[in-house]
Each structure stands twice: as C-alpha cells, then as structure tokens.
Design a protein around this motif. Structure first.
Motif, PDB file in Angstrom:
ATOM      1  N   VAL A  51       9.557  -5.025  -8.267  1.00  0.00           N
ATOM      2  CA  VAL A  51       9.774  -4.784  -6.652  1.00  0.00           C
ATOM      3  C   VAL A  51       8.755  -3.989  -6.237  1.00  0.00           C
ATOM      4  CG1 VAL A  51      11.651  -3.650  -5.322  1.00  0.00           C
ATOM      5  CG2 VAL A  51      12.338  -4.970  -7.221  1.00  0.00           C
ATOM      6  N   ALA A  52       8.101  -4.653  -5.144  1.00  0.00           N
ATOM      7  CA  ALA A  52       6.885  -4.116  -4.677  1.00  0.00           C
ATOM      8  C   ALA A  52       7.240  -3.039  -3.350  1.00  0.00           C
ATOM      9  CB  ALA A  52       5.844  -4.978  -4.107  1.00  0.00           C
ATOM     10  N   LEU A  53       6.818  -1.813  -3.495  1.00  0.00           N
ATOM     11  CA  LEU A  53       7.140  -0.881  -2.295  1.00  0.00           C
ATOM     12  C   LEU A  53       5.703  -0.351  -1.474  1.00  0.00           C
ATOM     13  CD1 LEU A  53       9.489   1.217  -4.334  1.00  0.00           C
ATOM     14  CD2 LEU A  53      10.070  -0.431  -2.909  1.00  0.00           C
ATOM     15  N   VAL A  54       5.736  -0.897  -0.513  1.00  0.00           N
ATOM     16  CA  VAL A  54       4.389  -0.794   0.259  1.00  0.00           C
ATOM     17  C   VAL A  54       4.705   0.211   1.209  1.00  0.00           C
ATOM     18  CG1 VAL A  54       2.539  -1.940   1.376  1.00  0.00           C
ATOM     19  CG2 VAL A  54       3.877  -3.063  -0.003  1.00  0.00           C
ATOM     20  N   ALA A  55       4.563   1.692   1.055  1.00  0.00           N
ATOM     21  CA  ALA A  55       5.205   2.566   2.129  1.00  0.00           C
ATOM     22  C   ALA A  55       4.322   3.919   1.590  1.00  0.00           C
ATOM     23  CB  ALA A  55       6.597   2.882   1.890  1.00  0.00           C
ATOM     24  N   PRO A  56       4.398   5.181   2.379  1.00  0.00           N
ATOM     25  CA  PRO A  56       3.646   6.123   2.104  1.00  0.00           C
ATOM     26  C   PRO A  56       4.603   7.110   1.445  1.00  0.00           C
ATOM     27  CG  PRO A  56       4.369   6.315   4.629  1.00  0.00           C
ATOM     28  CD  PRO A  56       4.567   4.833   3.978  1.00  0.00           C
ATOM     29  N   ASN A  57       4.156   8.178   0.945  1.00  0.00           N
ATOM     30  CA  ASN A  57       5.226   9.055   0.213  1.00  0.00           C
ATOM     31  C   ASN A  57       6.482   9.643   1.260  1.00  0.00           C
ATOM     32  OD1 ASN A  57       3.687   9.268  -1.784  1.00  0.00           O
ATOM     33  ND2 ASN A  57       3.327  11.597  -2.094  1.00  0.00           N
ATOM     34  N   SER A  58       7.512   9.743   0.717  1.00  0.00           N
ATOM     35  CA  SER A  58       8.900   9.925   1.569  1.00  0.00           C
ATOM     36  C   SER A  58      10.127  10.061   0.545  1.00  0.00           C
ATOM     37  CB  SER A  58       9.193   8.665   2.482  1.00  0.00           C
ATOM     38  OG  SER A  58       9.805   7.637   1.784  1.00  0.00           O
ATOM     39  N   ALA A  59      10.896  10.656   0.820  1.00  0.00           N
ATOM     40  CA  ALA A  59      12.205  10.816   0.069  1.00  0.00           C
ATOM     41  C   ALA A  59      12.771   9.609  -0.355  1.00  0.00           C
ATOM     42  CB  ALA A  59      13.303  11.677   0.573  1.00  0.00           C
ATOM     43  N   ALA A  60      12.535   8.632   0.400  1.00  0.00           N
ATOM     44  CA  ALA A  60      13.140   7.061   0.311  1.00  0.00           C
ATOM     45  C   ALA A  60      12.408   6.517  -0.713  1.00  0.00           C
ATOM     46  CB  ALA A  60      13.010   6.349   1.488  1.00  0.00           C
ATOM     47  N   ILE A  61      11.249   6.309  -0.848  1.00  0.00           N
ATOM     48  CA  ILE A  61      10.370   5.703  -1.913  1.00  0.00           C
ATOM     49  C   ILE A  61      10.470   6.690  -3.221  1.00  0.00           C
ATOM     50  CG2 ILE A  61       8.075   7.029  -1.669  1.00  0.00           C
ATOM     51  CD1 ILE A  61       6.758   4.149  -2.243  1.00  0.00           C
ATOM     52  N   LEU A  62      10.983   7.740  -3.309  1.00  0.00           N
ATOM     53  CA  LEU A  62      11.050   8.632  -4.442  1.00  0.00           C
ATOM     54  C   LEU A  62      12.374   8.227  -5.003  1.00  0.00           C
ATOM     55  CD1 LEU A  62       9.798  10.927  -6.150  1.00  0.00           C
ATOM     56  CD2 LEU A  62      10.801  12.536  -4.667  1.00  0.00           C
ATOM     57  N   ASN A  79      -0.562   0.690  -2.486  1.00  0.00           N
ATOM     58  CA  ASN A  79      -1.342   1.383  -1.299  1.00  0.00           C
ATOM     59  C   ASN A  79      -1.386   0.856  -0.224  1.00  0.00           C
ATOM     60  OD1 ASN A  79      -3.232   3.023  -0.072  1.00  0.00           O
ATOM     61  ND2 ASN A  79      -4.803   2.785  -1.766  1.00  0.00           N
ATOM     62  N   HIS A  80      -0.310   1.712   0.761  1.00  0.00           N
ATOM     63  CA  HIS A  80      -0.273   1.106   2.061  1.00  0.00           C
ATOM     64  C   HIS A  80      -1.537   1.269   2.876  1.00  0.00           C
ATOM     65  CE1 HIS A  80       0.547   5.262   2.554  1.00  0.00           C
ATOM     66  NE2 HIS A  80       0.220   5.357   3.962  1.00  0.00           N
ATOM     67  N   ARG A  81      -2.438   2.089   2.392  1.00  0.00           N
ATOM     68  CA  ARG A  81      -3.522   2.227   3.204  1.00  0.00           C
ATOM     69  C   ARG A  81      -4.622   1.124   2.971  1.00  0.00           C
ATOM     70  NH1 ARG A  81      -4.169   8.569   1.569  1.00  0.00           N
ATOM     71  NH2 ARG A  81      -2.559   9.439   3.053  1.00  0.00           N
ATOM     72  N   PHE A  82      -4.489   0.193   2.046  1.00  0.00           N
ATOM     73  CA  PHE A  82      -5.179  -1.011   1.858  1.00  0.00           C
ATOM     74  C   PHE A  82      -5.431  -1.908   3.226  1.00  0.00           C
ATOM     75  CE2 PHE A  82      -4.512  -1.412  -2.967  1.00  0.00           C
ATOM     76  CZ  PHE A  82      -5.741  -0.538  -3.495  1.00  0.00           C
ATOM     77  N   PRO A  83      -6.346  -2.634   3.519  1.00  0.00           N
ATOM     78  CA  PRO A  83      -6.237  -3.414   4.657  1.00  0.00           C
ATOM     79  C   PRO A  83      -5.408  -4.648   4.303  1.00  0.00           C
ATOM     80  CG  PRO A  83      -8.651  -3.234   3.646  1.00  0.00           C
ATOM     81  CD  PRO A  83      -7.833  -2.324   2.585  1.00  0.00           C
ATOM     82  N   GLY A 443      -9.049   1.686   1.532  1.00  0.00           N
ATOM     83  CA  GLY A 443      -7.656   2.531   1.215  1.00  0.00           C
ATOM     84  C   GLY A 443      -7.797   3.430   0.316  1.00  0.00           C
ATOM     85  N   SER A 444      -8.857   4.134   0.255  1.00  0.00           N
ATOM     86  CA  SER A 444      -9.142   5.067  -0.983  1.00  0.00           C
ATOM     87  C   SER A 444     -10.059   6.336  -0.356  1.00  0.00           C
ATOM     88  CB  SER A 444      -9.428   4.514  -2.172  1.00  0.00           C
ATOM     89  OG  SER A 444     -10.270   5.556  -3.104  1.00  0.00           O
TER      90      SER A 444
END
Length: 456
Positions: A51-62, A79-83, A443-444
């Motif tokens: 299951v892939a999760l493309v999102a910044p840090n949040s309570a939801a992703i944790l 890494n959601h910051r990737f192009p 993205g880095s």
C-alpha cells in the motif's frame, strides 16, 4: 507480535501521539488503528500486499502506517516532494494494491474512524515484511528497501539500550515518515512508551518545538545550525534530554558550538538498509570527536581490506524490491557493503571517512572529498562545502571546491593558504567557487554531488 496491542496493554493511558488538536493514548491508538486496519481489509488489502502512501507527515499517515503493520500489509511511504514523473515511476515499480495521496488518505482515515466494528486479521510473525523505504538516490534512481517487523523491532530495542525513551518522554517527529529515521520513530514509541509529537507540516522547526513537551529530537546538521541561530533556540535545545544528530558529516565548528551551548548531543551513523542507527554516542559528546559513536546492540560492523564499512545483524533489511522479487544485497558471509569508507577502533567506535564512490586518486594518492570539506568548514566563516574531482593532465584528478561562506570569511587566497598548511598541496583545491544555494537531489535536501562533478 502485535506491538500496538502489546503497547496498549503495557502503557495504557500514557500519551502515544500528540498533535496540536488531540492526544492519543496507547489504548486509544490500539482501538483507532484496529478500525483503520479493518477498513484496509474491507477495501481489498491483504497480508503481503503493498500500500503506497504519498503524503506529508500527519496524524493520518502515522495511524495508517501502524494499521498496515498490524494487518500484515507492506506500507510504502513515498516522498511526496519528488517530481510527479518521479512519483509515477516509483509507483509503477512498486505495483501497489492501493495508492493514497494526502487528500485520499485523510478521507480514508476519517471514514475508517467512524466505523463501529474493528474486525481484522492480526499478523504476528516477526519475519514478515512491514515496510518499503526508498533510499535517498544519491546515485541513480532510489532503491526500494524492504524491512521486516524484526528489523525495525531490533533497531528500536538496540537504540533504547543506549538512549532510553519511555513514558513521560516526547520525541518530535521532525523527520519525514518516508525516511527510515522518521519511520523508525513508530517503533521507538511503541516499544519504549514515549510519545510522538506531530507538528504542523508548515511550521518551522523552532515553532514546532513550542507547543509540545519535547524531550528528544532528531536533526541533521543543517537543522542544528539554524536552530542555534534562532531566537531562543539555544535555550530550547539545552533543555532537551537528547538530540540525535546524523544524516551527514558534522563540521568541527558546529560540533564545538553545540558543546559550548551545552546541547545534549548524540552523534549517530546509520542507513536505510540497517533500519536507521548503526552506531551512536554512548553519552552526550563533550569534545569535537571524529567518530560516530559505538556499535549498538543487534548490529555488527567490520571494515573490509580496502576500507569499506560492512554491516550485518538483526537490523539488516530483507533486500531491495526489484521486478523479479527481493535481492538480498549481501555477500557470501552475510555482510552488506555500505559504500562508506571508515575506521573501527578496538572499543567499537566508528569513524566514517566518506563515500567510496566519492573517493578519487590524485598523483597516486587516495583523496576523500569529505576530509577536505571538514577542513574547509573548520575555517571561520565557511558554513558548508562540497569537493569534487576535476580532470588534470599531470595528476589525473585534482580537487575543486564549492563553498557557502559568510561575508566575514577569509578571501580565497587566505583559504587556500590555510588548507595547504592543514592538508598539504595535493589535497588543497585548485579552485574555489562561492555560492548562495545548493543544487539538491529531486525531492531531497541532499546536495547533488553529481551536478557539481559535471560542472567542474
């Protein structure tokens, strides 16, 4: 082992996750992640599915990461910051059963928490895969490193034996969850009983520290440099129990400044493949040392005949996920070759010299750019430096440097003279370039050394 349920039994009403809006106790975390796990199963995710999760840090992703761990699916935070094209390539190689971006993830978690039933099949095998964390892609495309529950569990256990993190403690989640250092925080929390503080993704580091009772913090050197220059930053860092510093080489001036300000600093060396920390200081550093601490429990370190750092142990990942399955990336004796060069003392202290692929030969001598970079940043006024080889008719290769320097720094001639005294003529750069901003990897925040090698 269902470590979320076990943590709930052990730590009960102690805080586990803290955000600006809410606190989850370990008991509440058990119930909410059970509902989310049931929702994933209802959507067709099964044990072993990615299951892939493309999102910044949040309570939801944790919460999602813990739920996926409990039901036996393999979480792949991306890494959601990737192009966009880069993300598409990563997803195509992963072939996930589900892919959730930030918006879809928030909706999914909200709906899941409204469920009344929380029936799911718990996966308890320690050997099962639980995560895919991509390497930073310092050379070529990022590699998909797969870890087992046992890898992360032993990593957290070994870390805790050196640097305790328990009830009443609070670790700021200052690293992204798609980074092994961020993901490892889940296990530090669940095994030790300390809380994770989830700051707003838009807040600065200094502002993130203010609302939470933070006792532990993980930073890279650039973040530490900025915090020491923020109003009130020195006092806030001084109040911590521990500041874990890693991710790249630490300049001697920065280390001395942190020690002078009485920051409880622990140096660490680690890698994605070893589930984060390999070595860590056994106590807060009190002098500008070259080593990155001692080898932690459940890890083994050796140095190859050519000076490369080799690692193995319970923390060593399962292998790289490739089109034809898992490639273990171990030699015949079980060692993983890190690509880093180093020295190991008799008392198991590791001194990292630099990257093997960064080293070059000049006039028959091995040159480590990192040694020259450390010498540069030890000069007053030079904040950061990158050194790469440039072709030379006489010596084969000679070093060239890019530096970020303050206005009060020495001029180029004085810098060159200082380096010649410290390093000798062969290691002294033949050219200096002053810059304001670095070219970084997509993205880095890591400097793109390849770009500088191609622009000498």
């Amino acid at each position: 082992m269902d470590i979320v349920a076990h943590a709930a039994q052990k730590f009960g009403d102690q805080p586990a996750i803290i955000t600006a809006d809410r606190r989850w106790s370990f008991g509440e975390l058990d119930g909410d992640t059970a509902r989310i796990a049931a929702a994933f199963e209802a959507c067709g995710a099964r044990r072993g599915d990615i299951v892939a999760l493309v999102a910044p840090n949040s309570a939801a992703i944790l919460l999602a990461l813990m739920a996926l761990m409990r039901m036996g699916a393999v979480a792949a935070p991306v890494n959601h910051r990737f192009p966009a094209s880069h993300i598409e390539g990563v997803i195509a190689r992963l072939k996930p059963t589900m892919t959730l971006d930030a918006a879809k993830l928030e909706t999914f978690i909200t709906d899941a928490l409204n469920r009344t039933e929380a029936s799911f099949t718990s996966a308890t095998e320690m050997s099962r895969p639980v995560s895919i964390i991509h390497t930073s892609a310092s050379s070529g495309k990022p590699k998909a490193a797969m870890h087992s529950l046992s890898n992360h569990w032993h990593s957290a256990m070994g870390s805790a034996q050196n640097l305790p993190f328990g009830p009443g403690d609070c670790w700021l989640l200052s690293l992204p969850l798609y980074h092994v250092g961020g993901y490892s925080m889940l296990f530090k929390c669940l095994i030790g009983g300390g809380a994770l503080a989830m700051p707003s993704p838009d807040a600065s580091l200094a502002d993130s520290l203010t609302p939470f009772p933070v006792t532990h913090l993980s930073l890279v050197p650039t973040q530490l440099y900025r915090m020491l220059r923020t109003d009130g930053g020195q006092e806030r860092l001084r109040s911590l129990k521990a500041l874990l510093l890693g991710g790249s080489a630490v300049s001697a001036p920065l280390l001395r400044e942190a020690i002078r300000e009485q920051v409880p600093l622990y140096l660490t060396y680690g890698s994605t493949e070893m589930s984060t920390q390999v070595t860590t200081s056994p106590a807060p550093v009190t002098e500008a040392q070259a080593d990155s601490g001692v080898v932690l429990p459940y890890r083994k370190v050796a140095i190859s005949p050519d000076g490369e750092i080799l690692v193995k142990g319970e923390c060593l990942f399962m292998g790289y996920l490739e089109e034809n399955g898992i490639r273990t990336a171990r030699d015949s004796e079980g060692w993983f070759h890190t690509g880093d060069m180093g020295e190991l003392s008799e008392d198991a202290r590791l001194n990292v010299l630099g990257r093997k692929d960064s080293m070059f030969i000049s006039g028959g001598e091995n040159i480590h750019p990192e040694e020259i970079e450390k010498a540069l940043t030890s000069i007053e006024g030079i904040e950061e430096a990158v050194v790469v080889p440039a072709p030379d008719a006489e010596y084969g290769m000679r070093p060239v440097a890019w530096i970020k320097a303050r206005s009060d720094a020495l001029d180029d001639a004085a810098i060159i003279a200082s380096l010649r005294d410290k390093l000798g003529r062969l290691k002294t750069p033949v050219a200096l370039h002053r810059i304001q901003t670095w070219q970084t990897l997509p993205g880095s925040a890591k400097i793109d050394r390849g770009w500088y090698r191609n622009h000498v």
